[in-house]
Motif scaffolding. Structure first.
Motif, PDB file in Angstrom:
ATOM      1  N   MET A 173      -0.426  21.433 -13.860  1.00 42.93           N
ATOM      2  CA  MET A 173      -1.750  21.517 -13.228  1.00 42.93           C
ATOM      3  C   MET A 173      -2.735  22.319 -14.075  1.00 42.93           C
ATOM      4  O   MET A 173      -3.930  22.033 -14.088  1.00 42.93           O
ATOM      5  N   THR A 174      -2.252  23.335 -14.780  1.00 37.46           N
ATOM      6  CA  THR A 174      -3.157  24.193 -15.543  1.00 37.46           C
ATOM      7  C   THR A 174      -3.470  23.629 -16.921  1.00 37.46           C
ATOM      8  O   THR A 174      -4.536  23.921 -17.484  1.00 37.46           O
ATOM      9  N   ILE A 222       3.576  18.467  -6.121  1.00 36.29           N
ATOM     10  CA  ILE A 222       2.371  19.113  -6.640  1.00 36.29           C
ATOM     11  C   ILE A 222       1.833  20.087  -5.597  1.00 36.29           C
ATOM     12  O   ILE A 222       1.536  19.719  -4.468  1.00 36.29           O
ATOM     13  N   GLY A 223       1.686  21.332  -6.007  1.00 36.53           N
ATOM     14  CA  GLY A 223       1.246  22.368  -5.080  1.00 36.53           C
ATOM     15  C   GLY A 223       2.334  23.397  -4.870  1.00 36.53           C
ATOM     16  O   GLY A 223       3.509  23.055  -4.747  1.00 36.53           O
ATOM     17  N   SER A 224       1.963  24.661  -4.859  1.00 39.07           N
ATOM     18  CA  SER A 224       2.935  25.731  -4.674  1.00 39.07           C
ATOM     19  C   SER A 224       2.350  26.798  -3.741  1.00 39.07           C
ATOM     20  O   SER A 224       1.370  27.448  -4.104  1.00 39.07           O
ATOM     21  N   VAL A 228       2.462  32.315 -19.161  1.00 38.48           N
ATOM     22  CA  VAL A 228       1.044  32.277 -18.773  1.00 38.48           C
ATOM     23  C   VAL A 228       0.161  32.438 -20.004  1.00 38.48           C
ATOM     24  O   VAL A 228      -0.814  31.702 -20.199  1.00 38.48           O
ATOM     25  N   TYR A 234      -3.754  16.627  -6.217  1.00 36.39           N
ATOM     26  CA  TYR A 234      -3.650  17.614  -5.146  1.00 36.39           C
ATOM     27  C   TYR A 234      -4.330  17.131  -3.868  1.00 36.39           C
ATOM     28  O   TYR A 234      -3.792  17.286  -2.773  1.00 36.39           O
ATOM     29  N   ARG A 248       0.269  29.303 -22.141  1.00 30.17           N
ATOM     30  CA  ARG A 248      -0.486  28.200 -21.530  1.00 30.17           C
ATOM     31  C   ARG A 248      -1.959  28.281 -21.917  1.00 30.17           C
ATOM     32  O   ARG A 248      -2.583  27.282 -22.268  1.00 30.17           O
ATOM     33  N   ASP A 294       7.644  21.988 -14.716  1.00 32.58           N
ATOM     34  CA  ASP A 294       6.926  23.032 -13.979  1.00 32.58           C
ATOM     35  C   ASP A 294       5.555  22.493 -13.557  1.00 32.58           C
ATOM     36  O   ASP A 294       4.674  22.289 -14.396  1.00 32.58           O
ATOM     37  N   GLN A 295       5.371  22.302 -12.253  1.00 37.08           N
ATOM     38  CA  GLN A 295       4.106  21.713 -11.793  1.00 37.08           C
ATOM     39  C   GLN A 295       2.914  22.644 -12.006  1.00 37.08           C
ATOM     40  O   GLN A 295       1.790  22.180 -12.178  1.00 37.08           O
ATOM     41  N   VAL A 296       3.134  23.965 -12.047  1.00 35.83           N
ATOM     42  CA  VAL A 296       2.033  24.893 -12.332  1.00 35.83           C
ATOM     43  C   VAL A 296       1.549  24.692 -13.773  1.00 35.83           C
ATOM     44  O   VAL A 296       0.348  24.641 -14.045  1.00 35.83           O
ATOM     45  N   GLU A 297       2.498  24.556 -14.697  1.00 36.98           N
ATOM     46  CA  GLU A 297       2.159  24.258 -16.093  1.00 36.98           C
ATOM     47  C   GLU A 297       1.373  22.952 -16.185  1.00 36.98           C
ATOM     48  O   GLU A 297       0.371  22.850 -16.891  1.00 36.98           O
TER      49      GLU A 297
END
Length: 366
Positions: A203-204, A239-241, A175, A227, A178, A198-201
């Motif tokens: 997206m951010t 995409i989406g968690s 985190v 999204y 990033r 990593d889709q969070v990586e």
């Protein structure tokens, strides 16, 4: 800095058992100058292969690759004006950090004074001035990652390439890194191409994201567009968690008939679904669009269901809860003040204004 362009790029490998395997199939995209573009997808989808073709570490089977206005199909990696940051840092253990940073510049026969100036600048940008005399074994994972990035910065390349650079770090440090990478991109005004699973990586970090699966580009769009308007079930589920829920249904007039409930489609959405009247479809709904009735300040007239919750997970500020509609498991996400409990029956509102319908055969969004 420079834009990067793929034109009808194909990459095939020979496999002893399968014969020719197409790792990247007819890829077309443009990375804009100074853009932060992220490739994301599961293992084996072709994202790292695409990055390696940009770097020149893999030669495409056909198609053209441009960096800036220059066709680089036959240009050696060292002459492409790119810098690559790998997953494993690739630092020389016997050298100090300063020597690691200087190594590539010395190979390019850069004047000593220029090397010193570039190292000083990179160290200031990354806040590693106090690490320059240490050896890699004396550094933490996050510090090693900064050095790897610093070695790319001193090159002052047209394009930065990152191959899953954070995957060896723990969750907290990922985190932090990033945030640092995002700030670094803004300071440098650089063209960055970044690969991650990593889709969070994705997206951010990404201004735009390339979603890949099975060698095919599924969609290229901003995080918000991916999204809100995924092209197909793969993108919607990746995409989406937690990911989007998929529920088998049948469209009949303005009604969606699921295994257990009848839901009402908003009038404004009916027109785009008219070709699927009386047909089987797949309803897609995000977890946050399944709302506990005790959190609403009004009583909805439609789209209220009353399932028995299988499991409720407490995640501090929010709850994840799970139930079934027919054979399809459904996940919801609400604030902790909903006070839901496992094995309890609960009234839930499905916000059908946020629904998507997918063709069950093509898996494309209708």
């Amino acid at each position: 800095m420079a834009e990067v362009k793929f034109v009808n790029v194909i990459k095939e490998f020979e496999d002893e058992k399968k014969g020719k395997v197409r790792a990247v199939n007819n890829a077309n995209f443009v990375v804009k100058d100074k853009e932060f573009l992220v490739f994301v997808g599961p293992s084996g989808c072709g994202k790292t292969t695409s990055l390696r073709m940009i770097a020149g570490l893999e030669r495409q089977s056909s198609g053209d690759i441009f960096i800036g206005n220059r066709l680089v199909n036959k240009v050696h990696p060292k002459d492409r004006d790119i810098a690559m940051v790998f997953q494993d840092y690739a630092l020389y253990p016997h050298m100090t950090i300063k020597e690691n940073l200087a190594f590539g510049l010395k190979n390019l026969k850069t004047p000593k004074a220029e090397i010193e100036a570039k190292i000083k600048e990179a160290a200031a940008i990354l806040s590693i001035e106090n690490l320059l005399d240490r050896k890699p074994r004396e550094l933490s994972g996050g510090q090693k990652q900064r050095i790897a990035v610093g070695r790319a910065i001193v090159r002052n390349p047209s394009v930065f390439l990152f191959d899953e650079p954070l995957s060896n770090l723990d969750a907290k440090l990922r985190v932090q890194m990033r945030v640092e990478l995002s700030e670094l991109h803004k300071r440098l005004g650089a063209t960055v191409i970044y690969v991650t699973h990593d889709q969070v990586e994705a997206m951010t970090l990404g201004q735009r994201i390339v979603v890949m699966n099975g060698g095919e580009i599924q969609q290229i769009a901003s995080p918000e567009e991916l999204y809100e308007n995924p092209n197909n079930m793969f993108v919607a589920g990746f995409i989406g968690s937690p990911p989007m829920n998929f529920i088998k249904a049948r469209l009949d007039g303005n009604q969606l008939m699921t295994a257990d409930y009848t839901l009402t489609v908003p009038v404004g959405l009916l027109d785009k679904y008219k070709a699927y009247q009386k047909e089987e479809v797949v309803l897609g709904i995000r977890p946050e669009d399944i709302i506990s009735l005790n959190l609403l300040n009004h009583q909805p007239n439609h789209n209220v269901i009353e399932p028995t919750l299988k499991v409720v997970e407490h995640l501090g500020a929010e709850l994840l809860f799970y139930f079934n509609i027919g054979e399809d498991q459904v996940t919801g996400r609400v604030g902790a003040d909903a006070k839901l409990k496992s094995l309890s029956k609960v009234k839930l509102y499905i916000n059908m204004e946020k629904m998507h319908l997918f063709d069950p055969n093509t898996q494309e969004r209708i």
